[in-house]
Structures are given as C-alpha cells and as structure tokens.
Design a protein around this motif. Structure first.
Motif, PDB file in Angstrom:
ATOM      1  N   GLU A 134       0.706  -1.067   0.012  1.00 37.06           N
ATOM      2  CA  GLU A 134       0.023   0.164  -0.105  1.00 37.06           C
ATOM      3  C   GLU A 134       0.914   1.251  -0.030  1.00 37.06           C
ATOM      4  N   ILE A 135       1.988   1.281   0.724  1.00 42.70           N
ATOM      5  CA  ILE A 135       2.777   2.416   0.605  1.00 42.70           C
ATOM      6  C   ILE A 135       3.524   2.533  -0.552  1.00 42.70           C
ATOM      7  N   GLY A 136       3.970   1.525  -1.107  1.00 50.78           N
ATOM      8  CA  GLY A 136       4.248   1.645  -2.580  1.00 50.78           C
ATOM      9  C   GLY A 136       3.536   2.253  -3.473  1.00 50.78           C
ATOM     10  N   GLU A 137       2.424   1.704  -3.426  1.00 50.56           N
ATOM     11  CA  GLU A 137       1.267   2.290  -4.292  1.00 50.56           C
ATOM     12  C   GLU A 137       1.066   3.892  -4.011  1.00 50.56           C
ATOM     13  N   ILE A 138       0.984   4.347  -2.870  1.00 50.22           N
ATOM     14  CA  ILE A 138       0.639   5.709  -2.162  1.00 50.22           C
ATOM     15  C   ILE A 138       2.098   6.485  -2.807  1.00 50.22           C
ATOM     16  N   LEU A 139       3.213   5.955  -2.690  1.00 54.53           N
ATOM     17  CA  LEU A 139       4.331   6.660  -2.867  1.00 54.53           C
ATOM     18  C   LEU A 139       4.839   6.490  -4.293  1.00 54.53           C
ATOM     19  N   ARG A 140       4.314   5.574  -5.052  1.00 49.73           N
ATOM     20  CA  ARG A 140       4.724   5.288  -6.381  1.00 49.73           C
ATOM     21  C   ARG A 140       6.218   4.702  -6.386  1.00 49.73           C
TER      22      ARG A 140
END
Length: 169
Positions: A134-140
């Motif tokens: 999820e963090i990866g998705e949010i921060l690209r």
C-alpha cells in the motif's frame, strides 16, 4: 448510490488523510484544506471508483501529492509525532516526565531531519499501519524500495538516538 459509497467508504479516511497532510505541511489549517481538497477530488472522480483497486490508497496518494504541492517540493517539511504520544505514558516523578519530553522532542528533531520520502514511509507504516504494498502504491515505489527506505530511516534514527543517549545532544 455514489453518495452512500462516499459517506460509507471514503469519508472514514478523513482522519488518516489529515494526519498525513499535517505531517507534511505542519500546519493544521493547511492540512484541513488539503483533506477537503482530497475529498473534493475524490468526489469529482466518482465515475472512476469502480476501476480503483483501493480507494484508501488512492485517497492517500491524492492527499500526499496535494500536500507536497502546497508545501513546495524543495522545502524540507517536518514530521510531527502525535501529541497523544506526549501524554500517553504515566510518569512517576517530574524528572521522569521531563526526561520523556526531552526524548520525544529529540526524536521529533531526528525525524524532521529525514528526507521527505522516509518521513512519509515512517508515517504510513509505523503510525498508520499500512502494508508495504500500500505504501508503495501511495508513494509510487516498489515494495523493495519501501523496505529499503524504511530500513535506512530506522537505522538513521537508531544511530541518532544512540548518540543522544550517550552524549545528551
């Protein structure tokens, strides 16, 4: 129907959005405006909701981008610990209370010195409890990058805390 989804599935994120915006901007009013703008953008994109895998991650991404835009990309913003942390521990003496306050202030300063990406990852992982994906998705970022940034941030904080404990800086 969309109003129901908005009320039931998106509005509950407002507190998390506020905390993220506040961590980036350090300004309550600005953070409130960013949350309002985030919710407005979500409403404007209501026709796309069916295509979005995670509404929460999408909201957090919009919020973070708005906060960074308003804060200025070059400006180093500060991460603030929740004020609840200041009063969550009971102390036996005034000296213990002062010591704890000084440690929290030092930790805030250390977190303030981290790069924005690392501050955001710490906020999302440690304070919001988000998964690496999820963090990866949010921060690209990809999941490996998130783990590396988090590891580096925590290592830097441990190093600074150890120095503080040893020398009282």
């Amino acid at each position: 129907m969309k109003e129901h989804i908005f009320r039931e599935e998106i509005l509950p994120f407002k507190d998390k959005l506020f905390r993220l915006a506040l961590r980036i901007t350090l300004d309550r009013e600005e953070a409130e405006d960013i949350v309002q703008d985030t919710l407005l953008k979500m409403w404007e994109r209501r026709e796309e909701w069916d295509k979005i895998q995670s509404l929460e991650s999408f909201c957090m991404t919009i919020c973070r981008n708005l906060a960074l835009d308003r804060n200025g990309a070059a400006r180093k913003s500060n991460l603030r610990l929740n004020e609840e942390m200041d009063s969550s521990t009971t102390f036996t003496t005034p000296l213990d209370e002062l010591d704890a306050k000084m440690r929290i202030d030092a930790l805030r300063r250390f977190i303030d010195g981290l790069p924005e990406v690392q501050r955001s990852i710490i906020q999302l992982r440690d304070n919001e409890g988000k998964a690496y994906s999820e963090i990866g998705e949010i921060l690209r970022l990809n999941e490996s990058q998130v783990k590396v940034y988090l590891h580096r941030a925590r290592a830097k904080l441990r190093e600074q805390i150890a120095k503080y404990e040893q020398y009282g800086l």
